[in-house]
Motif scaffolding. Structure first.
Motif, PDB file in Angstrom:
ATOM      1  N   ARG A  42     112.043 -24.099   5.502  1.00 46.74           N
ATOM      2  CA  ARG A  42     111.302 -22.864   5.232  1.00 46.74           C
ATOM      3  C   ARG A  42     112.212 -21.650   5.432  1.00 46.74           C
ATOM      4  O   ARG A  42     112.913 -21.542   6.443  1.00 46.74           O
ATOM      5  CB  ARG A  42     110.076 -22.776   6.148  1.00 46.74           C
ATOM      6  CG  ARG A  42     109.035 -21.788   5.662  1.00 46.74           C
ATOM      7  CD  ARG A  42     107.776 -21.827   6.532  1.00 46.74           C
ATOM      8  NE  ARG A  42     107.068 -23.094   6.466  1.00 46.74           N
ATOM      9  CZ  ARG A  42     106.263 -23.451   5.469  1.00 46.74           C
ATOM     10  NH1 ARG A  42     106.090 -22.633   4.433  1.00 46.74           N
ATOM     11  NH2 ARG A  42     105.637 -24.612   5.500  1.00 46.74           N
ATOM     12  N   ILE A  69     117.815 -35.357   2.185  1.00 44.90           N
ATOM     13  CA  ILE A  69     117.356 -34.072   1.650  1.00 44.90           C
ATOM     14  C   ILE A  69     116.341 -33.463   2.619  1.00 44.90           C
ATOM     15  O   ILE A  69     115.311 -34.069   2.924  1.00 44.90           O
ATOM     16  CB  ILE A  69     116.719 -34.241   0.255  1.00 44.90           C
ATOM     17  CG1 ILE A  69     117.725 -34.906  -0.700  1.00 44.90           C
ATOM     18  CG2 ILE A  69     116.255 -32.891  -0.288  1.00 44.90           C
ATOM     19  CD1 ILE A  69     117.176 -35.174  -2.091  1.00 44.90           C
ATOM     20  N   ASP A  70     116.655 -32.262   3.095  1.00 45.64           N
ATOM     21  CA  ASP A  70     115.765 -31.527   3.986  1.00 45.64           C
ATOM     22  C   ASP A  70     115.190 -30.320   3.252  1.00 45.64           C
ATOM     23  O   ASP A  70     115.930 -29.575   2.597  1.00 45.64           O
ATOM     24  CB  ASP A  70     116.518 -31.019   5.226  1.00 45.64           C
ATOM     25  CG  ASP A  70     117.024 -32.140   6.108  1.00 45.64           C
ATOM     26  OD1 ASP A  70     116.498 -33.268   5.975  1.00 45.64           O
ATOM     27  OD2 ASP A  70     117.942 -31.897   6.913  1.00 45.64           O
ATOM     28  N   LYS A  71     113.888 -30.142   3.344  1.00 46.88           N
ATOM     29  CA  LYS A  71     113.208 -28.985   2.771  1.00 46.88           C
ATOM     30  C   LYS A  71     112.929 -28.003   3.914  1.00 46.88           C
ATOM     31  O   LYS A  71     112.134 -28.287   4.814  1.00 46.88           O
ATOM     32  CB  LYS A  71     111.907 -29.428   2.093  1.00 46.88           C
ATOM     33  CG  LYS A  71     111.197 -28.366   1.291  1.00 46.88           C
ATOM     34  CD  LYS A  71     109.953 -28.973   0.610  1.00 46.88           C
ATOM     35  CE  LYS A  71     109.235 -27.949  -0.247  1.00 46.88           C
ATOM     36  NZ  LYS A  71     108.013 -28.546  -0.881  1.00 46.88           N
ATOM     37  N   PHE A  79     111.174 -21.815   0.412  1.00 48.46           N
ATOM     38  CA  PHE A  79     111.948 -22.902   1.010  1.00 48.46           C
ATOM     39  C   PHE A  79     113.249 -23.094   0.247  1.00 48.46           C
ATOM     40  O   PHE A  79     113.440 -22.580  -0.862  1.00 48.46           O
ATOM     41  CB  PHE A  79     111.140 -24.208   1.010  1.00 48.46           C
ATOM     42  CG  PHE A  79     110.645 -24.621  -0.353  1.00 48.46           C
ATOM     43  CD1 PHE A  79     111.453 -25.334  -1.229  1.00 48.46           C
ATOM     44  CD2 PHE A  79     109.369 -24.277  -0.768  1.00 48.46           C
ATOM     45  CE1 PHE A  79     111.000 -25.706  -2.490  1.00 48.46           C
ATOM     46  CE2 PHE A  79     108.902 -24.646  -2.024  1.00 48.46           C
ATOM     47  CZ  PHE A  79     109.720 -25.362  -2.883  1.00 48.46           C
ATOM     48  N   LYS A  80     114.128 -23.810   0.881  1.00 45.95           N
ATOM     49  CA  LYS A  80     115.372 -24.229   0.221  1.00 45.95           C
ATOM     50  C   LYS A  80     115.632 -25.682   0.600  1.00 45.95           C
ATOM     51  O   LYS A  80     115.077 -26.204   1.581  1.00 45.95           O
ATOM     52  CB  LYS A  80     116.543 -23.349   0.653  1.00 45.95           C
ATOM     53  CG  LYS A  80     116.848 -23.361   2.134  1.00 45.95           C
ATOM     54  CD  LYS A  80     117.927 -22.343   2.482  1.00 45.95           C
ATOM     55  CE  LYS A  80     118.176 -22.268   3.987  1.00 45.95           C
ATOM     56  NZ  LYS A  80     119.140 -21.192   4.313  1.00 45.95           N
ATOM     57  N   TYR A  81     116.461 -26.345  -0.201  1.00 49.12           N
ATOM     58  CA  TYR A  81     116.818 -27.738   0.058  1.00 49.12           C
ATOM     59  C   TYR A  81     118.219 -27.792   0.662  1.00 49.12           C
ATOM     60  O   TYR A  81     119.173 -27.247   0.086  1.00 49.12           O
ATOM     61  CB  TYR A  81     116.782 -28.552  -1.228  1.00 49.12           C
ATOM     62  CG  TYR A  81     115.402 -28.684  -1.832  1.00 49.12           C
ATOM     63  CD1 TYR A  81     114.464 -29.555  -1.282  1.00 49.12           C
ATOM     64  CD2 TYR A  81     115.031 -27.940  -2.950  1.00 49.12           C
ATOM     65  CE1 TYR A  81     113.199 -29.688  -1.819  1.00 49.12           C
ATOM     66  CE2 TYR A  81     113.767 -28.063  -3.494  1.00 49.12           C
ATOM     67  CZ  TYR A  81     112.846 -28.933  -2.928  1.00 49.12           C
ATOM     68  OH  TYR A  81     111.602 -29.057  -3.470  1.00 49.12           O
ATOM     69  N   LYS A 134     109.879 -30.995   5.234  1.00 50.11           N
ATOM     70  CA  LYS A 134     109.887 -32.400   4.835  1.00 50.11           C
ATOM     71  C   LYS A 134     111.330 -32.887   4.781  1.00 50.11           C
ATOM     72  O   LYS A 134     112.241 -32.110   4.497  1.00 50.11           O
ATOM     73  CB  LYS A 134     109.220 -32.548   3.458  1.00 50.11           C
ATOM     74  CG  LYS A 134     109.061 -33.969   2.959  1.00 50.11           C
ATOM     75  CD  LYS A 134     108.367 -33.992   1.584  1.00 50.11           C
ATOM     76  CE  LYS A 134     108.208 -35.404   1.063  1.00 50.11           C
ATOM     77  NZ  LYS A 134     107.569 -35.433  -0.268  1.00 50.11           N
ATOM     78  N   THR A 135     111.539 -34.143   5.068  1.00 52.55           N
ATOM     79  CA  THR A 135     112.867 -34.736   4.908  1.00 52.55           C
ATOM     80  C   THR A 135     112.731 -36.141   4.330  1.00 52.55           C
ATOM     81  O   THR A 135     111.738 -36.830   4.612  1.00 52.55           O
ATOM     82  CB  THR A 135     113.625 -34.776   6.251  1.00 52.55           C
ATOM     83  OG1 THR A 135     114.955 -35.258   6.037  1.00 52.55           O
ATOM     84  CG2 THR A 135     112.915 -35.661   7.269  1.00 52.55           C
TER      85      THR A 135
END
Length: 423
Positions: free
Chosen positions: A118, A114-116, A411-413, A104-105
């Protein structure tokens, strides 16, 4: 004491090596991971005769110990099952690589993007019993999802699993990946399990047990790190008054009798009392033709004298055998009430043409897998298109249902700015 200390030392060393190997894998591109899994499949094909020979040793010893038919079935390897292993490996190899994919972004009013993303979980510990296929399933799923794995099979499958693992190592080395990505515990001493459950000094991130109720209960009780698991598969199938008779007979028979020893086999049948004349006897006749024992309420016994009396414990029992408990209920509401009380939250099915009944069933039952007009035996990662699975998770945290490559990631941001500061 000396033996235990040696096991502790060896297990911690395995964890350290796995963590280091996983760091290498995290920088490996998708093409190399595909090649590695393809090479593993090739090596298993080439080692077929050796694998079958080792499995024969396990089968002979297992039969001498008197383990259950369901466990024997899980232990067995033959040409067809080895081909299934290979097919699963190749399918997993060519699934989309989840690592680094954008979940997701979104943009914030202050201009931050903000990018999520995997990412792998890290190092997975897999503890299993009479299932040699878990060796290859876990290896491929963990490799594809960027994780290292430490495998600990049961003593009754040790020869089969070591033979499979040898082929796996050959595949890894052939493409230049470290063999420590996929390690197997070679001792059958249960102290090794205890060390894995402690986390090997922080090197194992999650434990996945795949086995009987005693094993999974021990893992839940003793683990000091997160666990993805189900305790048992107490699966229900409800036949609504609106069900098609032919579909009901076919689906119930398959749900119970296709393979009775798997966790997705139906153990309890609930039939709507309003249409018992059309559904109950044809379904029970079909089941008995397949050799299934019927345990039922007195009401059902009066209609089907071949049934034996069901006791309270039957509604709590995962038979893993050709036995099913049967009860008549007053529609979908009573079926839901029964399932929510007795279910292990693994898999439940409704056979119905009334879509309102289906919606109610899906909305009010909180099991990991719910099916409409389909067999509970579809509770399987391969049938979901995951290639395979390491297990079925019935908890609510992180993974639920078949554990495939996406369930083995977190996941990370990643946040992009152009000089923003917080006021």
């Amino acid at each position: 004491m000396e033996q235990k200390n040696l096991i502790v030392t060896d297990m911690i060393a395995m964890g350290t090596r796995a963590r280091h190997a996983q760091h290498i894998l995290s920088t490996t591109d998708s093409i190399l991971k595909i090649r590695a899994i393809e090479e593993i499949a090739t090596r298993i094909q080439e080692s077929r005769d050796i694998i079958l020979e080792k499995n024969s040793i396990d089968m002979t010893q297992a039969k001498k110990t008197g383990i259950s038919p369901s466990m024997i079935d899980r232990l067995l390897l033959d040409n067809n099952r080895i081909q299934n292993l290979v097919d699963s490996l190749l399918l997993i190899a060519h699934l989309p690589d989840p690592v680094g994919s954008l979940i997701k972004t979104w943009n914030r009013p202050n201009g931050l993007q903000i990018d999520k993303i995997r990412t792998p979980l890290g190092v997975i510990g897999v503890i299993y019993e009479s299932r040699p296929n878990v060796t290859t399933d876990a290896a491929a799923l963990c490799l594809k999802s960027g994780n290292a794995v430490i495998l600990r099979c049961g003593s009754n499958s040790i020869h089969s699993c070591l033979a499979l693992h040898s082929a796996i190592v050959q595949g890894l080395l052939s493409v230049g990946l470290p063999q420590d990505l996929i390690q197997i515990v070679k001792t059958t001493d249960r102290a090794a399990v205890g060390e894995m459950l402690k986390g090997l000094k922080g090197t194992i991130d999650v434990i996945i047990p795949r086995g009987g109720k005693k094993l999974v209960a021990r893992v839940h009780s003793d683990a000091k790190i997160p666990v993805f698991a189900h305790l048992e598969g107490l699966c229900h199938i409800y036949v609504d008054q609106s069900a098609d008779q032919e579909i009901a007979c076919r689906v119930v028979a398959n749900a119970k009798m296709r393979r009775t020893g798997i966790c997705g086999a139906a153990e309890t049948l609930l039939v709507d009392r309003k249409n018992k004349a059309q559904h109950l006897i044809p379904i029970l006749n079909t089941l008995t033709q397949y050799g299934c024992e019927i345990r039922a309420t007195q009401e059902v016994q009066l209609l089907f004298p071949k049934a034996s009396q069901a006791k309270e414990e039957d509604w709590h029992t995962e038979y893993l055998d050709a036995i099913i408990s049967v009860k008549l209920v007053n529609g979908v509401d009573e079926a839901i009430e029964h399932i929510n009380y007795y279910s292990s939250h693994h898999t439940e099915a409704i056979i119905a043409n009334d879509l309102q009944a289906v919606q109610k069933f899906f909305h009010r039952i909180d099991s990991a897998i719910l099916l409409h007009n389909a067999s509970t035996q579809f509770a399987d990662g391969g049938e979901f298109g995951f290639g395979s699975e390491i297990g079925i998770a019935t908890g609510h945290i992180h993974a639920r249902g078949p554990i495939g490559i996406e369930q083995l990631t977190t996941f990370k941001y990643c946040i992009h700015g152009n000089g923003q500061i917080r006021q």
